[in-house]
Write an enzyme that holds these catalytic residues in place. Sequence first.
Site, short mmCIF file in Angstrom:
data_model
loop_
_atom_site.label_atom_id
_atom_site.label_comp_id
_atom_site.label_asym_id
_atom_site.label_seq_id
_atom_site.Cartn_x
_atom_site.Cartn_y
_atom_site.Cartn_z
N HIS A 1 -31.37 -40.58 -51.73
CA HIS A 1 -31.48 -41.46 -50.98
C HIS A 1 -32.98 -41.56 -50.79
CE1 HIS A 1 -27.12 -42.37 -49.63
NE2 HIS A 1 -27.32 -42.71 -50.49
N CYS B 1 -45.59 -47.83 -51.72
CA CYS B 1 -46.07 -49.12 -51.76
C CYS B 1 -44.57 -49.96 -51.83
CB CYS B 1 -46.94 -49.66 -53.18
SG CYS B 1 -47.27 -51.45 -53.26
N GLY C 1 -21.09 -32.17 -44.43
CA GLY C 1 -21.74 -33.02 -43.38
C GLY C 1 -21.71 -34.48 -43.79
N THR C 2 -20.86 -34.92 -44.46
CA THR C 2 -20.80 -36.54 -44.90
C THR C 2 -19.43 -37.00 -44.56
OG1 THR C 2 -21.27 -38.03 -46.52
CG2 THR C 2 -19.93 -36.14 -47.02
N ALA D 1 -21.16 -27.08 -39.80
CA ALA D 1 -21.64 -26.21 -41.14
C ALA D 1 -22.47 -25.17 -40.79
CB ALA D 1 -22.48 -27.30 -41.54
N GLN E 1 -27.62 -36.53 -49.54
CA GLN E 1 -28.11 -37.90 -49.28
C GLN E 1 -29.10 -38.01 -48.15
OE1 GLN E 1 -23.96 -40.31 -48.61
NE2 GLN E 1 -23.52 -38.17 -48.16
N TYR F 1 -39.23 -45.40 -38.09
CA TYR F 1 -39.37 -44.08 -39.12
C TYR F 1 -40.58 -43.03 -38.48
CZ TYR F 1 -36.33 -45.64 -42.67
OH TYR F 1 -35.29 -46.07 -43.29
N VAL G 1 -32.70 -37.74 -46.34
CA VAL G 1 -33.85 -37.62 -46.71
C VAL G 1 -34.96 -36.68 -45.81
CG1 VAL G 1 -33.58 -40.27 -47.00
CG2 VAL G 1 -34.27 -39.60 -44.73
N ASP G 2 -34.38 -35.88 -45.03
CA ASP G 2 -35.22 -34.74 -44.47
C ASP G 2 -35.35 -33.82 -45.52
OD1 ASP G 2 -31.99 -33.67 -43.08
OD2 ASP G 2 -33.40 -32.54 -44.45
#
Length: 234
Positions: free
Chosen positions: A113, A121, A182-183, A226, A95, A65, A97-98
Amino acid sequence: MIGAARRLLESAERVVSFSGAGLSAESGLSTFRDAKEGIWAQYDPMTLASHEGFEADANLVIDWYAWRRRVLADAEPNPAHRALAGRSDVVHVTQNVDNLLARAGAERVIQVHGRLDTDRCDARCGFEEVIDLTEPPALRECPRCGERVRPDVVWFGEALPADVWASAERACAECDALLVIGTSAVVYPAAGLIGLAKAHGASIVIVNLEPSGASGLADVELLGPAGDIVPQIL
Ligand code: BV8
């Protein structure tokens, strides 16, 4: 086909966009299914993006990550992000996470997501922290409860946040047109949002490099990058 997509989207009252990793590919963020570069090529994202992977080797997962966070810090929104952000009337379900849609100025973004720019935590004691993507933290203990801290993303096998999921479902059930970008449409329950929109009467416009799990639901399918196509149809 570009004209047909434009007309569909122009005539729709309520447009929702639904995006995956392909939306951010031209910003330099690798997708989940294309070959990984460098040291991470040897690891399967499906394993690293899971609690099992975290339990097996927490340092490895946090280092993965940290690498993705540094790549995101250097990335810029691409023309597709900017075209989407230019439509303040559109709800953006992603979807991804950026944070590239938000950095392009999009206001109504629903990240089903989770988000790469935040830690939480692992025991959900309530601790969470927006992190500096340029200096992502190493594996660490929760300052509140001593459990481990991990990115605030949804791993494979983890439930999607109920409130976020409910607002994504509502947006897709109520829209007149769903713009799918884009999926590969293979990750559930997120990919089920396309069929949900269709079942409620929405027109489905797909922009993707290649046919996907959603191709059979498309009213219009535009195959290509895209960054080229989305600015032409919005
Ligand atoms: C859950 C966050 C239950 C982490 C991600 C068997 C059948 C069905 C389902 C399952 C199954 N076995 C397991 C499951 C469930 C599993 C799942 O769906 N697995 C799949 C792989 C079979 N789902 C889950 O585990 C979900 N949780 O089910 O929980 C539950 C319920 C209650 C209580 C407890 C548990 C959680 C899934 C969320 C996983 N987290 N991300 C992180 O990012 O680190 S998913 C991850 O994949 C990313 O978010 C990514 O966005 C997402 C989906 O992939 P895509 O976005 O589609 O990306 P992909 O690379 O696949 O495709 C990119 C596309 O873009 C390609 O088609 C390509 O051609 C195109 N493209 C490329 N470049 C461009 C382009 N298009 C246009 N322009 C370009 N330039």
